[in-house]
Write an enzyme that holds these catalytic residues in place. Structure first.
Site, mmCIF file in Angstrom:
data_model
loop_
_atom_site.group_PDB
_atom_site.id
_atom_site.type_symbol
_atom_site.label_atom_id
_atom_site.label_comp_id
_atom_site.label_asym_id
_atom_site.label_seq_id
_atom_site.Cartn_x
_atom_site.Cartn_y
_atom_site.Cartn_z
ATOM 1 N N ASP A 178 0.878 -1.251 0.090
ATOM 2 C CA ASP A 178 0.003 -0.038 0.007
ATOM 3 C C ASP A 178 0.880 1.280 0.048
ATOM 4 O OD1 ASP A 178 -1.909 1.971 0.437
ATOM 5 O OD2 ASP A 178 -2.565 1.334 2.369
ATOM 6 N N GLU A 210 -0.266 10.704 1.017
ATOM 7 C CA GLU A 210 -1.557 10.180 1.030
ATOM 8 C C GLU A 210 -2.182 9.526 2.136
ATOM 9 O OE1 GLU A 210 -4.896 6.788 0.122
ATOM 10 O OE2 GLU A 210 -2.974 6.745 1.091
#
Length: 356
Positions: A178, A210
């Site tokens: 991720d 993010e």
């Protein structure tokens, strides 16, 4: 794809400290784009022009991984830390980590009491991360500083990637999938577009920060006047036996076509286009309704006048841990659908909210 995944997950790049990843991606995609830049925040933006007129497309994935940051060095050389991104305190104990200094990388471990002391402790207690510490082998403050540790030094899980089971399963376990897996998908797509005729212009955006609020995407996507955008990220599956799992997303069942998450209600025209294309090209997919996650797609959809946005999700188990698991077939399905999306576009392609 496997080699890309291995190279990307070996890089050290938690939120706000993505420099090694930004540099590596810039250099890697340079032969496959017409122009590549790194903006002041650290986002990598590569532009590839098609041979025919057509829409401007953004494809984006985030480079940062969850991690930690040094907050304090104790007198005995142990390190107190703060989180970068979302962690579950229940899994922190005894995990190996990597501390980045100005000149090297240090292996550490998040400490815990010996099992021999467990009977004297509250077995139901989950200690807050601020009560925990990282042991890098230093004997005191001076020793830790000699090793290069300073307040603000970034920390990630110790890099690792292995087959889950063996190479016959097609599944990998490691840290940083991720969203380095999403980065691998976009890089591979750029490579496979080389020499192919397509319409319009593609901007490949690899974003920073993010995991702490979609910050990089808010800056990067404003720099591109796009007609449509596709974000690539991992998503948490629900196919394990815990009582909270609803069996709506499964590992190995194909790429996830986003319907809704906490950051985005996918643009209906883009979503339906992706579904129709997946069925036409016989690319395995599953529909994703999961309010427990957010992606750069949410930030991108609000950019400028609003960008019609869809998201392709790579299914993942054990997200935000040092042992994330993904299936190589899902990775290929995500890449194939992204590539086919770009190749399918023409000068007439539009993504209006209301179809006339």
């Amino acid at each position: 794809m496997q080699k890309l995944l291995e190279q990307l997950t070996a890089l050290h790049g938690p939120c706000g400290y993505e420099q090694p990843v930004s540099e590596w991606i810039r250099d890697t995609i340079q032969p496959f784009v017409d122009e590549v830049t790194i903006d002041p925040l650290g986002n990598v933006i590569g532009t590839k022009k098609g041979s025919k007129p057509g829409p401007k497309v953004i494809m984006t994935a985030h480079m940062d991984e969850i991690g930690f940051i040094v907050k304090k060095i104790e007198k005995n050389g142990l390190i107190r830390f703060e989180k970068l991104g979302g962690h579950d305190d229940r899994i922190l104990l005894t995990q190996k980590v990597q501390v980045r200094t100005k000149s090297s990388y240090l292996t550490g471990v998040i400490g815990s009491i010996s099992a021999h002391y467990a009977k004297f402790d509250d077995a139901t207690k989950v200690r807050n991360h601020r009560q925990l510490y990282i042991d890098i082998g230093a004997k005191n403050v001076e020793d830790a500083k000699r090793l290069g540790v300073t307040v603000g030094a970034p920390i990630t899980w110790l890099p690792s990637i292995d087959y889950l089971g063996d190479d016959s399963t097609g599944r990998f376990v490691g840290k940083g999938f991720d969203d380095r897996a999403g980065c691998a998908v976009i890089i591979k797509t750029l490579q496979e577009l080389e020499g192919k005729s397509f319409s319009g212009e593609v901007s490949a955006i690899f974003t920073v920060q993010e995991e702490v609020g979609l910050r990089g995407a808010q800056v990067a996507t404003r720099q591109v006047d796009a007609d449509v955008g596709i974000a690539i990220d991992t998503t948490a599956v629900s196919d394990t036996p815990e009582e909270t799992m609803d069996q709506t997303l499964a590992l190995g069942a194909g790429t996830g076509i986003k319907v809704l998450d906490m950051s985005l209600i996918s643009h209906p025209t883009v979503k339906e286009y992706l579904i129709d294309l997946a069925e036409e090209k016989q690319i395995p997919y599953q529909l994703e309704v999961f309010p427990g996650i957010g992606t750069d797609g949410g930030a991108m959809s609000l950019t400028n006048r609003g960008i019609p946005t869809g998201v392709l999700s790579i299914p993942s188990r054990y997200a935000h841990s040092p042992v994330e698991v993904i299936d190589i077939n899902d990775l290929h399905a995500t890449k194939n659908l992204l590539k086919e999306f770009i190749l399918s576009l023409s000068e007439q392609s539009q993504f209006p909210f209301i179809k006339k």
